[in-house]
Design an enzyme around this catalytic site. Structure first.
Site, PDB file in Angstrom:
ATOM      1  N   SER A  85      42.583  35.140  30.638  1.00 41.63           N
ATOM      2  CA  SER A  85      41.780  34.083  31.268  1.00 41.63           C
ATOM      3  C   SER A  85      40.442  33.993  30.552  1.00 41.63           C
ATOM      4  O   SER A  85      39.731  34.998  30.412  1.00 41.63           O
ATOM      5  CB  SER A  85      41.544  34.413  32.743  1.00 41.63           C
ATOM      6  OG  SER A  85      40.451  33.644  33.224  1.00 41.63           O
ATOM      7  N   HIS A 139      44.978  31.338  29.417  1.00 41.29           N
ATOM      8  CA  HIS A 139      44.894  30.950  30.832  1.00 41.29           C
ATOM      9  C   HIS A 139      43.555  30.253  31.083  1.00 41.29           C
ATOM     10  O   HIS A 139      42.488  30.840  30.857  1.00 41.29           O
ATOM     11  CB  HIS A 139      45.019  32.206  31.688  1.00 41.29           C
ATOM     12  CG  HIS A 139      45.079  31.987  33.163  1.00 41.29           C
ATOM     13  ND1 HIS A 139      46.253  31.701  33.839  1.00 41.29           N
ATOM     14  CD2 HIS A 139      44.107  32.030  34.119  1.00 41.29           C
ATOM     15  CE1 HIS A 139      45.999  31.580  35.141  1.00 41.29           C
ATOM     16  NE2 HIS A 139      44.704  31.777  35.339  1.00 41.29           N
ATOM     17  N   ASP A 195      41.218  28.483  33.839  1.00 39.93           N
ATOM     18  CA  ASP A 195      40.989  28.363  35.283  1.00 39.93           C
ATOM     19  C   ASP A 195      40.174  27.108  35.580  1.00 39.93           C
ATOM     20  O   ASP A 195      38.971  27.056  35.331  1.00 39.93           O
ATOM     21  CB  ASP A 195      40.252  29.610  35.789  1.00 39.93           C
ATOM     22  CG  ASP A 195      41.155  30.831  35.834  1.00 39.93           C
ATOM     23  OD1 ASP A 195      42.228  30.740  36.455  1.00 39.93           O
ATOM     24  OD2 ASP A 195      40.792  31.863  35.241  1.00 39.93           O
ATOM     25  N   MET A 213      38.492  24.831  38.237  1.00 44.29           N
ATOM     26  CA  MET A 213      37.953  24.972  39.608  1.00 44.29           C
ATOM     27  C   MET A 213      37.066  23.776  39.911  1.00 44.29           C
ATOM     28  O   MET A 213      36.306  23.325  39.051  1.00 44.29           O
ATOM     29  CB  MET A 213      37.118  26.240  39.724  1.00 44.29           C
ATOM     30  CG  MET A 213      37.858  27.500  39.329  1.00 44.29           C
ATOM     31  SD  MET A 213      36.840  28.957  39.654  1.00 44.29           S
ATOM     32  CE  MET A 213      37.902  30.252  39.019  1.00 44.29           C
ATOM     33  N   HIS A 249      45.567  26.735  35.208  1.00 42.11           N
ATOM     34  CA  HIS A 249      45.642  27.161  36.612  1.00 42.11           C
ATOM     35  C   HIS A 249      44.691  26.275  37.403  1.00 42.11           C
ATOM     36  O   HIS A 249      43.469  26.444  37.330  1.00 42.11           O
ATOM     37  CB  HIS A 249      45.248  28.644  36.692  1.00 42.11           C
ATOM     38  CG  HIS A 249      45.220  29.197  38.086  1.00 42.11           C
ATOM     39  ND1 HIS A 249      44.629  30.414  38.388  1.00 42.11           N
ATOM     40  CD2 HIS A 249      45.706  28.717  39.265  1.00 42.11           C
ATOM     41  CE1 HIS A 249      44.761  30.649  39.681  1.00 42.11           C
ATOM     42  NE2 HIS A 249      45.396  29.636  40.243  1.00 42.11           N
ATOM     43  N   MET A 287      42.850  25.288  40.400  1.00 40.68           N
ATOM     44  CA  MET A 287      42.334  25.654  41.724  1.00 40.68           C
ATOM     45  C   MET A 287      41.510  24.467  42.205  1.00 40.68           C
ATOM     46  O   MET A 287      40.281  24.495  42.231  1.00 40.68           O
ATOM     47  CB  MET A 287      41.510  26.943  41.622  1.00 40.68           C
ATOM     48  CG  MET A 287      42.389  28.176  41.444  1.00 40.68           C
ATOM     49  SD  MET A 287      41.489  29.584  40.765  1.00 40.68           S
ATOM     50  CE  MET A 287      41.517  29.150  39.045  1.00 40.68           C
ATOM     51  N   MET A 328      48.258  35.173  43.425  1.00 42.97           N
ATOM     52  CA  MET A 328      46.872  35.638  43.286  1.00 42.97           C
ATOM     53  C   MET A 328      46.774  37.049  43.843  1.00 42.97           C
ATOM     54  O   MET A 328      47.253  37.327  44.942  1.00 42.97           O
ATOM     55  CB  MET A 328      45.911  34.734  44.065  1.00 42.97           C
ATOM     56  CG  MET A 328      45.714  33.326  43.522  1.00 42.97           C
ATOM     57  SD  MET A 328      44.970  33.168  41.879  1.00 42.97           S
ATOM     58  CE  MET A 328      43.670  34.371  41.885  1.00 42.97           C
ATOM     59  N   ASP A 345      47.662  37.275  39.002  1.00 44.06           N
ATOM     60  CA  ASP A 345      46.356  36.816  38.523  1.00 44.06           C
ATOM     61  C   ASP A 345      45.252  37.359  39.418  1.00 44.06           C
ATOM     62  O   ASP A 345      45.196  37.038  40.607  1.00 44.06           O
ATOM     63  CB  ASP A 345      46.342  35.273  38.536  1.00 44.06           C
ATOM     64  CG  ASP A 345      45.051  34.693  37.991  1.00 44.06           C
ATOM     65  OD1 ASP A 345      44.229  35.458  37.443  1.00 44.06           O
ATOM     66  OD2 ASP A 345      44.867  33.462  38.116  1.00 44.06           O
TER      67      ASP A 345
HETATM   68  C1  DX5 Z   1      40.325  33.793  39.650  1.00 45.29           C
HETATM   69  C2  DX5 Z   1      41.085  33.303  38.455  1.00 45.29           C
HETATM   70  C3  DX5 Z   1      41.560  34.390  37.572  1.00 45.29           C
HETATM   71  C4  DX5 Z   1      40.461  35.289  37.111  1.00 45.29           C
HETATM   72  C5  DX5 Z   1      40.986  36.494  36.437  1.00 45.29           C
HETATM   73  O1  DX5 Z   1      40.149  32.780  40.565  1.00 45.29           O
HETATM   74  O2  DX5 Z   1      42.212  32.535  38.821  1.00 45.29           O
HETATM   75  O3  DX5 Z   1      42.301  33.854  36.486  1.00 45.29           O
HETATM   76  O4  DX5 Z   1      39.618  34.631  36.231  1.00 45.29           O
HETATM   77  O5  DX5 Z   1      39.893  37.280  36.067  1.00 45.29           O
HETATM   78  P1  DX5 Z   1      39.925  38.858  36.234  1.00 45.29           P
HETATM   79  O6  DX5 Z   1      41.066  39.327  35.378  1.00 45.29           O
HETATM   80  O7  DX5 Z   1      38.601  39.293  35.748  1.00 45.29           O
HETATM   81  O8  DX5 Z   1      40.152  39.134  37.681  1.00 45.29           O
HETATM   82 ZN    ZN Z   2      43.663  32.025  37.148  1.00 42.27          ZN
END
Ligand code: DX5
Ligand code: ZN
Length: 220
Positions: free
Chosen positions: A6, A29, A31, A33, A62, A64, A133, A171
């Site tokens: 990520s 990956h 993220d 958001m 991903h 969110m 998650m 994740d």
């Molecule tokens: C959290 C994300 C993850 C996160 C993983 O909401 O979906 O992908 O960034 O980061 P680490 O591995 O540091 O938990």
């Molecule tokens: Zn993620």
């Protein structure tokens, strides 16, 4: 056993260089958001398009975000090879999964730690991946939630029972210390953010994580 780092903990001011530090990753990956589904804001489809053009690794987006039914197809069009939406946010997950696939993407369905897998058992054939998650979504660098391990096991059993090829991604908080538990429970795709990008040699960490997961799965 696939590792998908990520970039959430990478240097946002120099993402092209950060991607070049993990040449042996299986995926990147990303993220996404939106400050609604989670209390944090990152990037959108324009950034996914830029990242897809900056690496030969496939992009694992991903989402969110609220209203994935409206927004997910744009991420396939932006160049993401895999797009994961959250079931808690989707109005019509079956229609959405089919739509992502019809755009040529792999589709994943994400579940927060408190969302059970059982109501969605019959959807498994519609999905290329389930993302479980293992922290509450929103931030990198959180502590792995061991309470998620039984759900990983149950999800693996359901995938095997249905005889489908659906990948099982974990994740959140995945590290050299936690990845074996995930692999033993049946995960086969591992997101790691801080474990990879806080390492002195991120690419060596990708290899070390993959080796640990493979050894753990071979033992079970
Ligand atoms: C959290 C994300 C993850 C996160 C993983 O909401 O979906 O992908 O960034 O980061 P680490 O591995 O540091 O938990
Ligand atoms: Zn993620």
């Amino acid at each position: 056993m696939q590792i998908t780092p990520s970039i959430l903990t990478a240097d946002f001011a120099d993402l092209g260089a950060e991607l070049a530090r993990i040449p042996s990753s299986d995926w990147i990956h990303v993220d996404v958001m939106d400050n609604h589904f989670v209390p944090n804001l990152t990037f959108g489809a324009t950034m996914v398009q830029a990242l897809a053009g900056a690496t030969d690794r496939p992009i694992d987006a991903h989402l969110m975000i609220a209203e994935p039914d409206r927004h997910a197809p744009a991420y396939v069009e932006a160049g993401a090879a895999s797009v994961t939406f959250h079931v808690e946010a989707a109005a019509a997950p079956v229609r959405l999964a089919r739509e992502v696939r019809s755009h040529g993407g792999r589709v994943g369905m994400g579940l927060k730690p408190a969302t059970p897998i059982e109501p969605y058992e019959d959807l498994l054939p519609e999905l290329d991946m389930v993302l479980l998650m293992t922290v509450e979504p929103g931030f990198g660098g959180q502590t792995f939630l061991d309470l998620c391990l039984p759900k990983i096991r149950r999800t693996r059993e359901l995938i095997d029972k249905h005889g489908v090829e659906t990948w099982l991604q974990v994740d959140g908080g995945v590290s050299l210390e936690t990845i074996e538990r995930c692999a033993e429970a049946g995960a086969d795709v591992f997101v790691a953010g801080s474990a990879v990008f806080d390492a002195d040699d991120p690419d060596a960490m990708v290899a070390a994580l993959r080796d640990k997961a493979t050894e753990a799965a071979d033992r079970t």
